[in-house]
Design a protein around this motif. Structure first.
Motif, short mmCIF file in Angstrom:
data_model
loop_
_atom_site.label_atom_id
_atom_site.label_comp_id
_atom_site.label_asym_id
_atom_site.label_seq_id
_atom_site.Cartn_x
_atom_site.Cartn_y
_atom_site.Cartn_z
N LYS A 78 27.39 43.76 34.67
CA LYS A 78 27.93 43.26 35.91
C LYS A 78 26.94 42.40 36.69
O LYS A 78 25.73 42.52 36.54
CB LYS A 78 28.38 44.43 36.80
CG LYS A 78 29.51 45.26 36.21
CD LYS A 78 30.80 44.49 36.15
CE LYS A 78 31.96 45.38 35.75
NZ LYS A 78 33.22 44.63 35.69
N ARG A 80 26.22 42.89 39.49
CA ARG A 80 25.44 43.77 40.37
C ARG A 80 23.99 43.88 39.91
O ARG A 80 23.10 44.26 40.67
CB ARG A 80 26.07 45.17 40.39
CG ARG A 80 27.51 45.20 40.89
CD ARG A 80 27.99 46.65 41.02
NE ARG A 80 29.41 46.71 41.34
CZ ARG A 80 30.37 46.83 40.43
NH1 ARG A 80 30.08 46.89 39.16
NH2 ARG A 80 31.63 46.89 40.80
N VAL A 90 28.45 37.37 43.29
CA VAL A 90 29.01 38.68 43.61
C VAL A 90 30.12 39.00 42.62
O VAL A 90 31.00 38.17 42.37
CB VAL A 90 29.61 38.69 45.04
CG1 VAL A 90 30.08 40.10 45.41
CG2 VAL A 90 28.59 38.19 46.05
N ASP A 91 30.09 40.18 42.03
CA ASP A 91 31.15 40.63 41.15
C ASP A 91 32.43 40.83 41.94
O ASP A 91 32.40 41.37 43.05
CB ASP A 91 30.75 41.93 40.45
CG ASP A 91 31.78 42.34 39.41
OD1 ASP A 91 32.73 43.05 39.79
OD2 ASP A 91 31.64 41.95 38.24
N ASP A 93 34.75 42.91 41.73
CA ASP A 93 35.13 44.29 42.01
C ASP A 93 34.18 45.00 42.96
O ASP A 93 34.31 46.21 43.19
CB ASP A 93 35.21 45.08 40.69
CG ASP A 93 36.34 44.58 39.80
OD1 ASP A 93 37.42 44.29 40.35
OD2 ASP A 93 36.15 44.47 38.58
N THR A 94 33.24 44.27 43.53
CA THR A 94 32.32 44.87 44.50
C THR A 94 33.08 45.34 45.74
O THR A 94 33.86 44.59 46.31
CB THR A 94 31.25 43.84 44.92
OG1 THR A 94 30.55 43.39 43.77
CG2 THR A 94 30.27 44.46 45.90
N SER A 98 30.09 47.22 50.73
CA SER A 98 28.72 47.16 50.21
C SER A 98 28.19 45.74 50.11
O SER A 98 27.08 45.53 49.61
CB SER A 98 28.66 47.83 48.83
OG SER A 98 29.45 47.10 47.89
N VAL A 99 28.95 44.76 50.59
CA VAL A 99 28.53 43.36 50.51
C VAL A 99 27.55 43.04 51.63
O VAL A 99 27.76 43.42 52.78
CB VAL A 99 29.77 42.43 50.61
CG1 VAL A 99 29.34 40.97 50.68
CG2 VAL A 99 30.68 42.66 49.41
N GLN A 103 26.03 37.55 51.34
CA GLN A 103 27.06 37.41 50.32
C GLN A 103 28.43 37.17 50.92
O GLN A 103 29.31 36.68 50.22
CB GLN A 103 27.08 38.67 49.44
CG GLN A 103 25.82 38.80 48.57
CD GLN A 103 25.77 40.13 47.86
OE1 GLN A 103 26.30 41.14 48.33
NE2 GLN A 103 25.10 40.15 46.71
N LEU A 108 34.51 37.18 49.75
CA LEU A 108 34.87 38.07 48.65
C LEU A 108 36.30 38.57 48.81
O LEU A 108 37.06 38.66 47.84
CB LEU A 108 33.90 39.23 48.56
CG LEU A 108 34.19 40.27 47.48
CD1 LEU A 108 34.19 39.63 46.10
CD2 LEU A 108 33.18 41.41 47.54
N GLN A 112 39.37 38.25 46.15
CA GLN A 112 40.13 39.40 45.65
C GLN A 112 41.62 39.21 45.88
O GLN A 112 42.45 39.58 45.04
CB GLN A 112 39.62 40.68 46.32
CG GLN A 112 38.22 41.07 45.87
CD GLN A 112 37.66 42.27 46.61
OE1 GLN A 112 38.16 42.64 47.69
NE2 GLN A 112 36.61 42.88 46.07
#
Length: 348
Positions: A78, A80, A90-91, A93-94, A98-99, A103, A108, A112
């Protein structure tokens, strides 16, 4: 400030004289973070603006956030695991909680939402063909520099219509609508989008292909376009294009249907061309096995030598069924040295 820099992307400038673009830069930055990766389906999803004070003046940095799919490695490694790089990778699924501020959780979240309705977790069908194109890139270069010119010259004497005649028909269908913008939805290594930009009478020309390695072949052959034209390359799946309805004056789709995974994918592709453009031009070779000797020879050349990823060639009757839509303006055939082409022009 360096006036030669058009944009600054994650610490590097995109220079007009070098014909640089975002997708090339994005891939380079991703490879710096995760060695050996290649991004595909790169889509801009948000404009960014950062206002700050420096030396008593207010400055604004503007940017674009992209999302892309990783090719060429085990995606379980990942993002991560990425250490600090110039990019904020940034993945998808993060968890938003927690970003980090750099980022940008809002960006994000947008990504998504964009992927919420997409099927994930499997390798897309077209990735196998992309890998094959990359493996046989030298053969495509030989095809473009040697075989194509020979075929154009021979076509003047062999069949009812030459390849030059086909080009003239395409040009006439484009000129009829005096286009402001045009997209070749799956340009491959074909230089049509380059030629359209170099004419200078179409303000926006876009060459799109799901295989960025194919676009790289035509990027290297382009000359600087006429100042009145903007030539852009994009990297999207033609059955799911991220453009609003009627974004373009004209959409061209040439020799693509036989690469689709299924008949349903063919319908989706034609539907996308009609959706994004006021005029859609579909050109597809009819099943070579049912046509003349020349088309059967060319089929073997493309599949056995170039390793073209043809899935299924459709008969004339099948092609008529695919193009039997309310928006259909006209449909006709042209017999060339490469095969019998069906043209379908849609206006909406």
């Amino acid at each position: 400030m360096n006036e030669g820099i058009l944009w600054t992307l994650l610490g590097e400038g995109l220079r007009q004289d070098a014909q640089e673009d975002f997708i090339v830069a994005a891939n380079e930055i991703a490879q710096e973070a995760l060695s050996g990766v290649q991004l595909a389906d790169i889509v801009p999803i948000a404009f960014l603006s950062h206002v700050f004070q420096c030396e008593g003046r207010e400055w604004t940095h503007k940017g674009i956030a992209f999302m892309g799919r990783i090719r060429g490695r085990d995606t379980d490694q990942k993002l991560r695991s990425v250490k600090r790089t110039r990019a904020q990778l940034v993945d998808i699924d993060t968890p938003l909680g927690s970003v980090t501020p750099l980022q940008n959780a809002k960006v994000l979240g947008v990504a998504q939402e964009c992927l919420a309705s997409k099927e994930r977790g499997r390798i897309p069908f077209h990735d196998n063909e992309i890998s094959r194109n990359e493996l046989y890139r030298n053969r495509y270069q030989f095809h473009d520099t040697v075989v194509k010119p020979v075929m154009r010259a021979a076509s003047e004497y062999v069949c009812e219509q030459s390849l030059g005649d086909v080009a003239k028909v395409i040009d006439e269908a484009i000129r009829e609508v005096s286009p402001h913008s045009i997209i070749d939805v799956a340009c491959g290594e074909n230089g049509l989008c380059n030629a359209l930009a170099e004419r200078g009478d179409i303000p926006i020309v876009v060459g799109n292909d799901v295989a960025w390695s194919q676009i790289e072949l035509i990027r290297k052959t382009r000359s600087l376009p006429h100042p009145a034209s903007s030539l852009l390359y994009t990297n999207h799946d033609a059955t799911d294009l991220p453009f609003a309805d009627k974004t373009f004056s004209v959409a061209i789709c040439k020799n693509v249907l036989h690469h689709m995974a299924s008949a349903e994918a063919v319908r989706e592709l034609i539907g996308e061309c009609i959706r994004i453009a006021h005029r859609a031009i579909i050109i597809e070779v009819a099943d070579p096995v049912a046509e003349h000797l020349g088309s059967r020879i060319m089929r073997h050349y493309y599949i056995d030598f170039l390793r073209d990823g043809a899935v299924k060639f459709y008969s004339r009757r099948e092609l008529e069924e695919f193009t039997d839509k309310d928006e259909l303006r006209e449909r006709f055939l042209m017999s060339t040295v490469q095969g019998v082409y069906q043209f379908a022009v849609f206006d909406s």
